[in-house]
Design an enzyme around this catalytic site. Structure first.
Site, PDB file in Angstrom:
ATOM      1  CG  ASP A   4      -1.853   1.137   1.304  1.00 60.70           C
ATOM      2  OD1 ASP A   4      -1.605   2.119   0.598  1.00 60.70           O
ATOM      3  OD2 ASP A   4      -2.832   1.074   2.062  1.00 60.70           O
ATOM      4  CB  THR A  37      -1.956   5.150  -2.204  1.00 60.87           C
ATOM      5  OG1 THR A  37      -1.816   3.741  -2.110  1.00 60.87           O
ATOM      6  CG2 THR A  37      -3.113   5.587  -1.349  1.00 60.87           C
ATOM      7  CB  THR A  38       1.136   2.605  -5.798  1.00 58.75           C
ATOM      8  OG1 THR A  38       0.738   1.925  -4.610  1.00 58.75           O
ATOM      9  CG2 THR A  38       2.610   2.400  -6.006  1.00 58.75           C
ATOM     10  CG  ASP A 336      -6.861   0.013  -0.265  1.00 60.68           C
ATOM     11  OD1 ASP A 336      -7.058   0.946   0.530  1.00 60.68           O
ATOM     12  OD2 ASP A 336      -5.732  -0.307  -0.666  1.00 60.68           O
TER      13      ASP A 336
END
Length: 414
Positions: A4, A37-38, A336
């Protein structure tokens, strides 16, 4: 142990202001969207990287920013009108497919069917319609309780609430069917002074009188509670020994020192109202939508379960797993997945993944850039180049020839 982006970046200590902004981007993405998020870091990094050339050519930052803003507006419009397809939120199979695409790249991929079911059930439970406005508050009303031990397959969504609490008195009932539930935000014990209080007693009988007044006060608040005939009481404060005695005599089970957030979740699950004073208790405040209250011993701790609720608007996700690290990662992955389900329910549109959407956008922006006059067309065109970082990274990760594949994609997008 995680992939994450936000969880990793949260642990990094940096001094550079731009790097701090990047970490903030990941945090915002995690709070607002819940997933990606990445990707957002990779995309933001590439946007900065393509802007560097214009700064070296002494183009003013405001020109670059306004071109970027224009590109953003166009991207949203193209996505909404041309690329995205509508999703039928009531079609469970379609929703599970979307959530599965989120879970596929994470640690819980092995249990993806179970994880998708849990995420969809939890999100559907906490969804509320109010005057045409849809509210889905996962953070407050879908609580994840992690209990080490057991296997991942034992995880489930409870139609109700679970707390890490036991009854206050050993003689109280530990299992009640269809209980009448009262939620209190006041203590069932004698009020102590806020600051230090001194009482001077001149006669011996006065001391007995003070004790008697305390007893009468506790008896009075217990009678207020008993009057509405509850089977179960949850209070955010304490319950004194004397109050326990009165409640046991009336056959009422009491659970004390419940967290405020837990109390609010119980209220939404069983249809009760949290009351601040016992003398204001009414029949309407009693929660009657819970089918079963029971206390179970899991491992070496006692847990209170309020399950089989009719139409609950809050739920608890019970996670089991081998160790705390695994449970923490599974919780992050589930959050998520739930956020993905929430996003689809709030705005039911789906864009193709795997870099296809980005490639189509890059192509569309390239075409639009030809219509822009002046200097700002160059930063505008650079955005379309930057978008290609997503398919490019995916190609690199799977070990293919980057240049050849990207060129083939560009041709296909045309």
């Amino acid at each position: 142990m995680t992939n994450d982006g936000n969880a990793i970046l949260r642990e990094i200590q940096v001094q550079h202001p731009a790097a701090k902004s990047m970490i903030e981007i990941a945090r915002t993405q995690d709070e607002e969207v819940g997933d990606g998020t990445t990707s957002v870091i990779i995309l933001a990094g590439e946007m900065l990287s393509v802007a560097e050339q214009f700064l070296e050519e002494e183009m003013h930052p405001t020109v670059i920013i306004s071109a970027y803003r224009q590109a953003l507006e166009d991207i949203i419009e193209i996505l909404r009108d041309n690329i995205s397809v509508a999703v039928d939120v009531s079609d469970r199979e379609q929703m599970l497919k979307i959530i599965r695409s989120c879970v596929g790249t994470k640690f819980i991929k092995k249990w993806s069917d179970l994880a998708c079911q849990i995420a969809l059930d939890a999100t559907s439970t906490v969804a509320m319609e109010d005057n045409g406005h849809r509210e889905i508050d996962i953070k407050r009303y879908a609580k994840v309780e992690k209990i080490p031990g057991g296997t991942m397959e034992d995880s489930k969504v409870l139609r109700g609430v679970m707390l890490n609490k036991d009854v206050t008195h050993p003689k109280m009932k530990r299992k009640i069917k269809n209980p009448r539930i009262i939620l209190l935000d006041c203590s069932l014990e004698y009020k102590k002074g806020e600051s230090q209080t001194n009482i001077e007693i001149s006669k011996e009988t006065d001391f007995a009188k003070i004790l008697e007044l305390e007893e009468q006060y506790i008896q009075q608040i217990c009678e207020d509670v008993i009057r509405v005939k509850p089977d179960l009481i949850f209070t955010e404060k304490g319950v004194s020994d004397l109050a326990q005695h009165f409640l046991v005599k009336a056959g009422i089970t009491a659970i004390r020192r419940v967290r405020k957030s837990d109390n609010n979740r119980i209220a939404r699950a069983v249809g009760a109202t949290v009351v601040n004073r016992t003398d204001e208790l009414k029949e309407d405040d009693v929660g009657t939508q819970c089918g079963l209250f029971e206390i179970q011993n899991i491992g070496d701790e006692y847990f209170t379960f309020l399950t089989e609720c009719q139409n609950p608007k809050a739920c608890t996700i019970l996670l089991r797993g081998a160790s705390k690290d695994i449970l923490a990662e599974v919780e992050r992955n589930l959050q998520d997945a739930m956020n993905v389900a929430r996003n689809v329910m709030v705005d039911p549109r789906l864009v193709p993944g795997g870099g296809a959407g980005e490639m189509a956008l890059a192509q569309a922006l390239n075409e639009k850039a030809k219509l822009i006059t002046g200097v700002s067309q160059w930063p505008y065109r650079a955005v379309s180049r930057a978008l290609e970082i997503v398919p490019r990274t995916l190609i690199q990760n799977c070990g293919a020839n980057t240049i050849r594949t990207i060129t083939a994609l560009r041709v296909n997008s045309n």
